[in-house]
Design an enzyme around this catalytic site. Structure first.
Site, PDB file in Angstrom:
ATOM      1  N   VAL A  65       0.889  -1.154   0.000  1.00 22.47           N
ATOM      2  CA  VAL A  65       0.000   0.000   0.000  1.00 22.47           C
ATOM      3  C   VAL A  65       0.930   1.208   0.000  1.00 22.47           C
ATOM      4  O   VAL A  65       1.665   1.431   0.964  1.00 22.47           O
ATOM      5  CB  VAL A  65      -0.927   0.003   1.225  1.00 22.47           C
ATOM      6  N   SER A  66       0.912   1.962  -1.076  1.00 23.21           N
ATOM      7  CA  SER A  66       1.910   3.013  -1.277  1.00 23.21           C
ATOM      8  C   SER A  66       1.804   4.097  -0.211  1.00 23.21           C
ATOM      9  O   SER A  66       0.773   4.246   0.461  1.00 23.21           O
ATOM     10  CB  SER A  66       1.739   3.639  -2.658  1.00 23.21           C
ATOM     11  N   ALA A  67       2.877   4.859  -0.063  1.00 25.16           N
ATOM     12  CA  ALA A  67       2.872   5.996   0.855  1.00 25.16           C
ATOM     13  C   ALA A  67       1.755   6.956   0.476  1.00 25.16           C
ATOM     14  O   ALA A  67       1.490   7.194  -0.707  1.00 25.16           O
ATOM     15  CB  ALA A  67       4.223   6.699   0.817  1.00 25.16           C
TER      16      ALA A  67
END
Length: 408
Positions: free
Chosen positions: A73-75
């Site tokens: 889950v990307s930044a």
């Protein structure tokens, strides 16, 4: 959805406030999405809430057998930026390449009940997880999750107004262009000779033109669209190795470098300085565009060069015949900044170091004060970069031009 008075909801609002203050969020629709979608529902159980709602911390959701990260889950900062870069509007059809669930839910919030999101991933385990989590979070009817290789078009769907690629790509695949409407926007983290930029391209006629750029990278794409860098292990006098990574082919004849680290280093300085705290990320992009023999450099912790490379911040180098040089810095501006230079090895180390520092000087004159623009030209079209300093990088399915406008 969660209770709006819960600790997670409080952190959700604090995160949105921070992204607004940083300028990552600029539109009310994206602000509302970040305050609405419960990010904690899409990360592994037990992930601390302060990590879940951090601005710049991705959350890893899957690793391979070697421990490499293959899904996350990307930044939040880059998720917000990419959604803003896409310039979404209610009712749009959006394709997300690389599934996780949370980003698709954000997209669904922004395009509204009249829009639709399709999220595709090559990994069946990832798509099942994303589909299950989206159902639980209440987005099952607004997001369609598809398990497929994004190298190929998705049958049964109309062209998409927007395509967001959330994995690192080396090329712009023909399937993406085939599925993008006229005037549509593609947002993609694109690798350019070892340096990545997340670029929003708008379709213009037969090619793509950048409208926004962000400095960020992602886990690499898998499947047919994957690209493997070429690596040369340069031995030192203790039998340890410096790793030189090249975007395509390793320069020949590179075997002349085998004993190069046994020679004494040579320093070459550019006279170009930069104050502390000022970004010089586009210097590395300039190298990628204009420095033949350019490579990324890494070192085993036990090598003689490990500590020096650790002080370069972004270790990049160049190979010239039987010589090797890497970007170096030394204190300047009375301790308030650094000067760029090169540390070089080999009988022609001076020439290798000079080649690198000459590009530092060229960047200082022609690229430092302007933002580069990017265009993608599919196979069959002829790249025509805009006026200014330009380079064209050849890809499998076309070419990317990188251009710095001439100073006024």
């Amino acid at each position: 959805m969660t209770d709006d008075s819960s600790p997670a909801a409080r952190l959700r609002h604090e995160l949105a406030d921070e992204l607004l203050a940083q300028g990552r969020i600029v539109s009310p629709a994206v602000d509302k999405a970040f305050r609405t979608v419960p990010r904690e529902m899409f990360v592994p159980a037990g992930t601390p809430l302060d990590v879940v709602y951090s601005v710049d911390s991705p959350v890893i959701t899957k690793t391979d057998e070697h421990g490499a990260h293959i899904s996350s889950v990307s930044a939040t900062y880059i998720q917000a930026r990419m959604i803003e870069m896409a310039a979404l509007a209610p009712g749009m059809a959006v394709l997300e390449i690389g599934s996780g669930g949370y980003n698709a839910a954000l997209l669904a919030e922004v395009v509204g009940s009249d829009g639709h999101v399709v999220s595709v991933d090559i990994d069946a385990e990832i798509t099942k997880r994303a589909n299950d989590l989206l159902d639980v979070a209440g987005y099952g009817g607004r997001v369609t999750v598809v398990q497929a290789d994004a190298q190929h078009p998705l049958p049964g769907f109309e062209p998409f107004d927007r395509i967001l690629v959330t994995v690192g790509a080396w090329d712009v695949l023909p399937a993406w262009l085939d599925q993008l409407t006229a005037g549509g926007i593609l947002v993609v983290p694109l690798r350019l000779n070892g340096v990545t930029r997340t670029i929003a391209f708008r379709r213009r006629g037969n090619h793509l033109v950048s409208v926004d750029v962000e400095l960020a990278g992602f886990v690499p794409m898998r499947g047919e669209g994957a690209h493997t860098e070429r690596t040369f292990l340069l031995p030192d006098r203790h039998g340890k190795h410096i790793k030189l990574q090249f975007d395509t082919e390793i320069p020949e004849p590179i075997t002349g470098l085998d004993s190069v680290l046994a020679t004494g280093p040579v320093s070459v300085w550019s006279g170009v300085t930069i104050p502390n705290g000022v970004s010089f990320a586009d210097l590395h992009l300039w190298f990628a565009a204009f420095l033949p023999g350019f490579c990324r450099v890494g070192a085993d912790p036990a090598t003689d060069l490990a500590s020096q490379l650790g002080r370069t911040w972004f270790p990049f180098g160049v190979v010239r015949d039987d010589a090797f040089a890497y970007l170096a810095v030394r204190p300047a501006l009375n301790g308030g900044g650094v000067e760029f230079g090169a540390t070089a090895y080999g009988s022609h180390g001076q020439a290798a170091g000079t080649a690198l520092t000459e590009q530092v000087q060229a960047w200082d004159l022609h690229g430092r004060s302007s933002e580069p623009a990017f265009e993608f030209w599919p196979t069959g079209s002829r790249p025509v970069p805009p006026p200014g300093r330009s380079a064209v990088l050849t890809k499998q399915h076309g070419a990317v031009s990188i251009s710095w406008p001439e100073a006024d």
